[in-house]
Design a protein around this motif. Sequence first.
Motif, mmCIF file in Angstrom:
data_model
loop_
_atom_site.group_PDB
_atom_site.id
_atom_site.type_symbol
_atom_site.label_atom_id
_atom_site.label_comp_id
_atom_site.label_asym_id
_atom_site.label_seq_id
_atom_site.Cartn_x
_atom_site.Cartn_y
_atom_site.Cartn_z
ATOM 1 N N LYS B 60 0.851 -1.188 0.000
ATOM 2 C CA LYS B 60 0.000 0.000 0.000
ATOM 3 C C LYS B 60 0.884 1.234 0.000
ATOM 4 C CE LYS B 60 -4.249 -1.593 2.115
ATOM 5 N NZ LYS B 60 -5.063 -1.645 3.310
ATOM 6 N N ILE B 61 0.491 2.211 -0.798
ATOM 7 C CA ILE B 61 1.257 3.456 -0.848
ATOM 8 C C ILE B 61 0.398 4.556 -0.208
ATOM 9 C CG2 ILE B 61 2.432 5.106 -2.355
ATOM 10 C CD1 ILE B 61 2.441 2.777 -4.486
ATOM 11 N N ARG B 62 0.935 5.166 0.832
ATOM 12 C CA ARG B 62 0.203 6.224 1.545
ATOM 13 C C ARG B 62 1.187 7.305 1.971
ATOM 14 N NH1 ARG B 62 -2.450 1.733 5.473
ATOM 15 N NH2 ARG B 62 -0.282 1.094 5.425
ATOM 16 N N THR B 63 0.663 8.398 2.476
ATOM 17 C CA THR B 63 1.570 9.423 3.010
ATOM 18 C C THR B 63 1.884 9.057 4.460
ATOM 19 O OG1 THR B 63 -0.227 10.810 3.811
ATOM 20 C CG2 THR B 63 0.535 11.234 1.577
ATOM 21 N N PRO B 64 3.081 9.421 4.937
ATOM 22 C CA PRO B 64 3.417 9.120 6.345
ATOM 23 C C PRO B 64 2.426 9.771 7.309
ATOM 24 C CG PRO B 64 5.371 9.821 5.132
ATOM 25 C CD PRO B 64 4.201 10.043 4.220
ATOM 26 N N GLU B 65 1.910 10.960 6.926
ATOM 27 C CA GLU B 65 0.953 11.658 7.812
ATOM 28 C C GLU B 65 -0.343 10.855 7.911
ATOM 29 O OE1 GLU B 65 2.296 13.113 5.054
ATOM 30 O OE2 GLU B 65 3.837 14.300 6.054
ATOM 31 N N TYR B 66 -0.781 10.290 6.802
ATOM 32 C CA TYR B 66 -2.008 9.482 6.824
ATOM 33 C C TYR B 66 -1.801 8.251 7.709
ATOM 34 C CZ TYR B 66 -6.171 6.978 5.424
ATOM 35 O OH TYR B 66 -7.378 6.316 5.463
ATOM 36 N N ILE B 67 -0.629 7.628 7.564
ATOM 37 C CA ILE B 67 -0.345 6.404 8.347
ATOM 38 C C ILE B 67 -0.352 6.722 9.841
ATOM 39 C CG2 ILE B 67 1.409 4.632 8.825
ATOM 40 C CD1 ILE B 67 2.139 4.881 5.790
ATOM 41 N N SER B 68 0.197 7.882 10.201
ATOM 42 C CA SER B 68 0.240 8.204 11.637
ATOM 43 C C SER B 68 -1.153 8.542 12.183
ATOM 44 C CB SER B 68 1.236 9.320 11.928
ATOM 45 O OG SER B 68 0.864 10.458 11.216
ATOM 46 N N ASN B 69 -2.104 8.831 11.288
ATOM 47 C CA ASN B 69 -3.483 9.094 11.729
ATOM 48 C C ASN B 69 -4.437 7.984 11.294
ATOM 49 O OD1 ASN B 69 -3.607 11.930 12.920
ATOM 50 N ND2 ASN B 69 -2.384 12.223 11.098
ATOM 51 N N LEU B 70 -3.878 6.829 11.013
ATOM 52 C CA LEU B 70 -4.643 5.730 10.408
ATOM 53 C C LEU B 70 -5.914 5.383 11.181
ATOM 54 C CD1 LEU B 70 -4.060 4.094 7.903
ATOM 55 C CD2 LEU B 70 -2.954 2.384 9.310
ATOM 56 N N GLN B 71 -5.816 5.383 12.509
ATOM 57 C CA GLN B 71 -6.957 4.974 13.339
ATOM 58 C C GLN B 71 -8.180 5.858 13.137
ATOM 59 O OE1 GLN B 71 -5.784 4.546 17.445
ATOM 60 N NE2 GLN B 71 -6.458 2.429 17.323
ATOM 61 N N GLY B 72 -7.918 7.135 12.858
ATOM 62 C CA GLY B 72 -9.035 8.069 12.719
ATOM 63 C C GLY B 72 -9.634 8.088 11.326
ATOM 64 N N THR B 73 -9.087 7.253 10.395
ATOM 65 C CA THR B 73 -9.511 7.247 8.985
ATOM 66 C C THR B 73 -9.843 8.669 8.499
ATOM 67 O OG1 THR B 73 -11.730 6.657 9.671
ATOM 68 C CG2 THR B 73 -10.370 4.875 8.834
ATOM 69 N N PRO B 74 -8.827 9.541 8.513
ATOM 70 C CA PRO B 74 -9.101 10.945 8.162
ATOM 71 C C PRO B 74 -9.338 11.134 6.669
ATOM 72 C CG PRO B 74 -6.744 10.624 8.453
ATOM 73 C CD PRO B 74 -7.389 9.303 8.762
ATOM 74 N N LEU B 75 -10.003 12.230 6.341
ATOM 75 C CA LEU B 75 -10.191 12.590 4.934
ATOM 76 C C LEU B 75 -9.182 13.677 4.577
ATOM 77 C CD1 LEU B 75 -14.085 12.583 4.652
ATOM 78 C CD2 LEU B 75 -12.488 10.926 3.697
ATOM 79 N N GLU B 76 -7.998 13.542 5.119
ATOM 80 C CA GLU B 76 -6.907 14.461 4.789
ATOM 81 C C GLU B 76 -5.609 13.661 4.731
ATOM 82 O OE1 GLU B 76 -6.875 17.430 7.830
ATOM 83 O OE2 GLU B 76 -6.833 15.966 9.438
ATOM 84 N N HIS B 77 -4.537 14.308 4.334
ATOM 85 C CA HIS B 77 -3.225 13.656 4.147
ATOM 86 C C HIS B 77 -3.316 12.536 3.103
ATOM 87 C CE1 HIS B 77 -2.371 15.842 7.761
ATOM 88 N NE2 HIS B 77 -3.128 15.067 8.519
ATOM 89 N N GLY B 78 -4.060 12.790 2.037
ATOM 90 C CA GLY B 78 -4.210 11.784 0.984
ATOM 91 C C GLY B 78 -3.003 11.728 0.062
ATOM 92 N N VAL B 79 -3.057 10.817 -0.894
ATOM 93 C CA VAL B 79 -1.961 10.652 -1.864
ATOM 94 C C VAL B 79 -2.078 11.766 -2.908
ATOM 95 C CG1 VAL B 79 -0.998 9.107 -3.619
ATOM 96 C CG2 VAL B 79 -2.002 8.150 -1.514
ATOM 97 N N PRO B 80 -1.042 12.608 -3.025
ATOM 98 C CA PRO B 80 -1.129 13.679 -4.018
ATOM 99 C C PRO B 80 -0.905 13.119 -5.430
ATOM 100 C CG PRO B 80 0.965 13.782 -2.855
ATOM 101 C CD PRO B 80 0.224 12.617 -2.279
ATOM 102 N N ASP B 81 -1.638 13.611 -6.388
ATOM 103 C CA ASP B 81 -1.553 13.191 -7.793
ATOM 104 C C ASP B 81 -1.522 11.657 -7.922
ATOM 105 O OD1 ASP B 81 -1.364 13.144 -10.495
ATOM 106 O OD2 ASP B 81 0.528 14.255 -10.643
ATOM 107 N N PRO B 82 -2.603 11.014 -7.558
ATOM 108 C CA PRO B 82 -2.611 9.542 -7.545
ATOM 109 C C PRO B 82 -2.282 8.893 -8.889
ATOM 110 C CG PRO B 82 -4.728 10.448 -6.781
ATOM 111 C CD PRO B 82 -3.871 11.593 -7.146
ATOM 112 N N GLU B 83 -2.674 9.541 -9.991
ATOM 113 C CA GLU B 83 -2.394 8.943 -11.309
ATOM 114 C C GLU B 83 -0.886 8.841 -11.535
ATOM 115 O OE1 GLU B 83 -4.472 7.560 -13.371
ATOM 116 O OE2 GLU B 83 -6.234 8.088 -12.185
ATOM 117 N N ALA B 84 -0.175 9.918 -11.194
ATOM 118 C CA ALA B 84 1.279 9.912 -11.369
ATOM 119 C C ALA B 84 1.925 8.886 -10.441
ATOM 120 C CB ALA B 84 1.839 11.307 -11.098
#
Lengths: 249, 419
Positions: B60-84
């Motif tokens: 799985k590819i994620r941002t480190p910020e998303y991983i550190s907030n994984l429990q809260g399933t946030p709608l922020e710190h997403g993968v920028p430019d997912p197509e690229a």
Amino acid sequence: MKRSLIMACALWAAVYAWAQAPADAPSAAAILARIDSNESFKSIEYTGRMEIRIGEEFRIKTMRVQAIGADKAMVEFTNPEDAGTRMLKLDKDLWMYFPKEQDTVRISGHLLKEGMMGSDVSYEDALESDELSSTYSATVTGEAEIGGRRAFVVELKALTPKAKFDRRVMRVDAERFVVLSEDMYARSGRLLKTMEARKVERLGGRWYPTVFVLEDKLRKNTSTTMSLGSLVLDIDLDPGLFTRAALER
Amino acid sequence: MGTILKIAWRNVLRNKRRTMITGVVMMAGIGLFIMADSMLKGMDRLTIDNMVAYTESFMKIRTPEYISNLQGTPLEHGVPDPEAVMRTAMASDDRIVATAPRTRFVANVSNYEDALPVIALAIDPARDEAVFRLSEAVVEGSWLDSAAPRSIVIGSGLAAEMGLTAGDYAMVSASTVYDNVNADEYLVAGIVFSPMPEINQGGLFMTYADADALLGTDGFVSEIVVASERMPSLGDLLDASSDAAARVSAALPGLRADPLTELAKDYLAMRAMKGKASYFIIMVVLLIAAVGIVNTILMSVYARIREIGVLKAYGMPPAEIRRLFTLEGVIVGALGSAAGVALGSFLVWLMATRGISISAMVGDVDMGGLPLSGTLYGEWNPATMAFGFAFGIVVAFVSARIPAKRAARLEVTDALRFA
């Protein structure tokens, strides 16, 4: 052509709203400002009693609530089954302390929007107040009678996507400027909740609903009657109350 | 030594029945040992394969910020430019065959009577199908279709609990990106029953278009999931995942690619503990085999004490006698072990090619939340076969050596009188 049509519709809507509004009604903005001065608070303290009805089932939960703004809150349940269970909110972080297990659990911030202890009252409903004037545009669309009191029907539309609800329809006491009943809608247009004030009391210079019924419209046959006792608004609360140490005391 | 070997070999052939009994005991013990090991390794493989095919993917590819907030399933710190990101990931490692975007969020599903919290996933149905096997797990209705708006697919357990069937409508509410609640009604297009209990009990899938409308997001992607070609063994799969994740992480600064060793770390930790229990089971199987081997070889030696007396009377020295009987035991051991490895290989081949249906084996028994369902395929393990073979020979050597030593020490008269 299209632009002219839109302008004509907007003009018609404005004229229609003006025609529907009671002749002696204050402006919608003035009504919102009066509601804010009554119901908006910077801090709150009360003992709450929730009478939760889910179908045929009936439960009672009691609690003591203290909150400062939208960032700090402490709720302690006092009904026998949950006695000593406490919840601390610090910004978007939530913790719950379970006295039997003597354990503190960090819980998802999504819970703030869920019904408290299975009720129709969310933690946000119980802890926070809205500043309506700065968040919504309003139109007075008519008049109604609620519980024998004359009320203005005010329709609110969110000015910002961050507003708690996208659209609200309020019946506002024409004399006291307290919301007597309200329908709250999501961005999708779905009715999320309704509120009906059962008792309004005078606290110092302001009127405040102290008994109200909330219904979560995403469920059927449920309602919660919330009664606020020993209510004090804009009280100076010790910030030390809102700490992990206080939660686990 | 050549003469001793010849005599030993002749004795083995002369006592066909005894050799057969010993060989069969060894064959059964070692064969079962190899099969048990293959099955336990197959269970591990099946569990990880199910995780890869239904929830975790190859990495799985994620941002480190998303991983550190994984429990809260946030709608922020997403993968920028997912197509690229998906293009770069594909180009980083030849073993990567597909990628897909996913967005995880907390939702409530309501049938208007009850509401249940679920971890919902926004997906691109066509791309997701290239990474996961969820579309094959649809047991009612159909898989998501981007062309059919306002529809969801839910897990079978969730559907049962809510009394929902395909074609019904359910209300889904969720916290939006603006931190308020939105809700809408969706058609239950399909119901999935997968090997993953978490999907069955609380899985909800919707298209990105529907999720964006519900959550107020604009193509927000919380993770990129990745599929690989099939690896021959679990070890290869874990190694390849770690290696590929390191390459992808290096190619995508600011993002973190987590391999299976990280995604399935709870199961792998449990597997390490389970390994000790499995080792105990295998030791019990081997112990039973050893007792059988010792018993039959002891019987064969004691049945021939008088024969030993005759050999001694002809002047054969005790060391030669000891060597002869030990060699006989080792020959029988080698034959039995070879047969055991052959039987084990056959059983492993059967399991590896045909597989065993877990549900046929254990029915609907709850496997303690483990994603252990579907068809269990045996895993080849040459090291276990080599160990089984060597173990058979060592046990045969030890069990022949002790009575042979005792027999060699007997007086000629005592040996001849031995009954």
